[in-house]
Design an enzyme around this catalytic site. Structure first.
Site, PDB file in Angstrom:
ATOM      1  N   CYS A  80     -71.770   0.329  23.710  1.00  0.00           N
ATOM      2  CA  CYS A  80     -71.357  -0.121  25.050  1.00  0.00           C
ATOM      3  C   CYS A  80     -72.215  -1.298  25.506  1.00  0.00           C
ATOM      4  CB  CYS A  80     -71.485   1.013  26.059  1.00  0.00           C
ATOM      5  SG  CYS A  80     -70.374   2.383  25.713  1.00  0.00           S
ATOM      6  N   CYS A 120     -58.879   0.275  21.028  1.00  0.00           N
ATOM      7  CA  CYS A 120     -60.118   0.949  20.610  1.00  0.00           C
ATOM      8  C   CYS A 120     -60.639   1.873  21.719  1.00  0.00           C
ATOM      9  CB  CYS A 120     -61.214  -0.064  20.290  1.00  0.00           C
ATOM     10  SG  CYS A 120     -60.768  -1.211  19.017  1.00  0.00           S
TER      11      CYS A 120
END
Ligand code: FES
Length: 277
Positions: free
Chosen positions: A105, A35
């Site tokens: 994130c 990813c």
């Protein structure tokens, strides 16, 4: 060009606590190289059970580095129970904000920390959280529940916003129509819920039973555990954890961090879970 805060820039250019603790008490990994993002967190406890040292390694972007760096500073000195409550929203707040497209994130930081705590408590290594519910985005393993929670908790209304938070739909894009359908359904449900009279006790119990059967029990059974609904008194849902879940050192976290969260999100935010032996 992303618009980063000074704190994000500082932690990206001067990341704190980079590396890996060799004789760590807990190690957790989240994400995957496929990813483009991966984060590993390891920590060591002191004699009082507080996080004395914590380090991270990541293959992520500036936001992933900054999120992980500030997270290590946030959890130093905390007990395991305190660290388990550190959320992605707190990471974003500490950073002074992140671009919408980079919020995932901070989610990766929270999940890696939870995986490390899980490793400490159970000895098991989890490289990704177990998906709960129907997988909608196969590229990133994002479920219908994840998307529903994102819409409800963060008041999201667009497919791109879901991608910013969860990454769903940001690779091949073949799941975008399904994501749109879920957003439309949840927004419609939320609108109908406004001003709707509160559920009767019977409706509440039926809904709790349905969520346990469709979402909670299948997830617990994957790890050899189970759950039984004992009673519902006002807003207290009494349950018994069974199988591998009973007596598990993670039982309290399973109850509060998973069972209660699912019941709150899918039935009623006012509900709390209580374990009955
Ligand atoms: S299936 Fe969701 S981006 Fe590929």
């Amino acid at each position: 060009m992303w618009d980063y805060t000074e704190t994000v820039k500082d932690h990206f250019l001067h990341p704190r606590n980079v590396g890996e603790i060799e004789d760590a008490d807990g190690v957790g990994m989240e994400g995957s190289l496929a990813c483009g993002d991966a984060l590993k967190i390891s920590f060591k406890l002191d004699d009082e059970g507080r996080i004395a040292d914590v380090k991270f390694k990541t293959f992520g972007c500036a936001s992933a580095i900054a999120s992980a760096s500030i997270l290590t500073e946030m959890v130093k000195g905390l007990t395991i129970e305190e660290a388990a409550h550190v959320s992605n929203s707190q990471i974003v707040t500490k950073l002074g904000g992140l671009p919408d497209q980079k919020l995932h994130c901070s989610v990766m930081g929270e999940e890696a920390l939870k995986a490390a705590i899980c490793n400490f408590k159970t000895g098991k290594h989890a490289t990704r959280k177990t998906p709960v519910g129907r997988i909608i985005c196969n590229c990133f393993g994002v479920t219908e529940n994840d998307i529903e929670s994102a819409v409800r908790d963060h008041h999201l209304t667009a497919v791109d916003q879901i991608g910013d938070l969860t990454k769903a739909g940001t690779a091949c894009g073949s799941c975008k129509d399904d994501i749109k359908d879920i957003i439309d359904r949840v927004l419609k449900e939320m609108k109908n819920e406004e001003g709707k009279p509160a559920m009767t006790n019977l409706e509440k119990i039926e809904k709790i039973k349905s969520v346990i059967e469709s979402t909670i029990r299948p997830a617990l059974q994957q790890d050899g555990g189970d759950i039984r609904l004992i009673d519902v008194e006002a807003n207290t849902v009494k349950v018994e954890l069974q199988g591998a879940c009973s007596g598990c050192p993670m039982a309290a976290m399973t109850l509060k961090g998973f069972v209660e969260e699912q019941i709150k999100q899918l039935v009623d935010p006012a509900l709390v879970i209580e374990a009955v032996r």
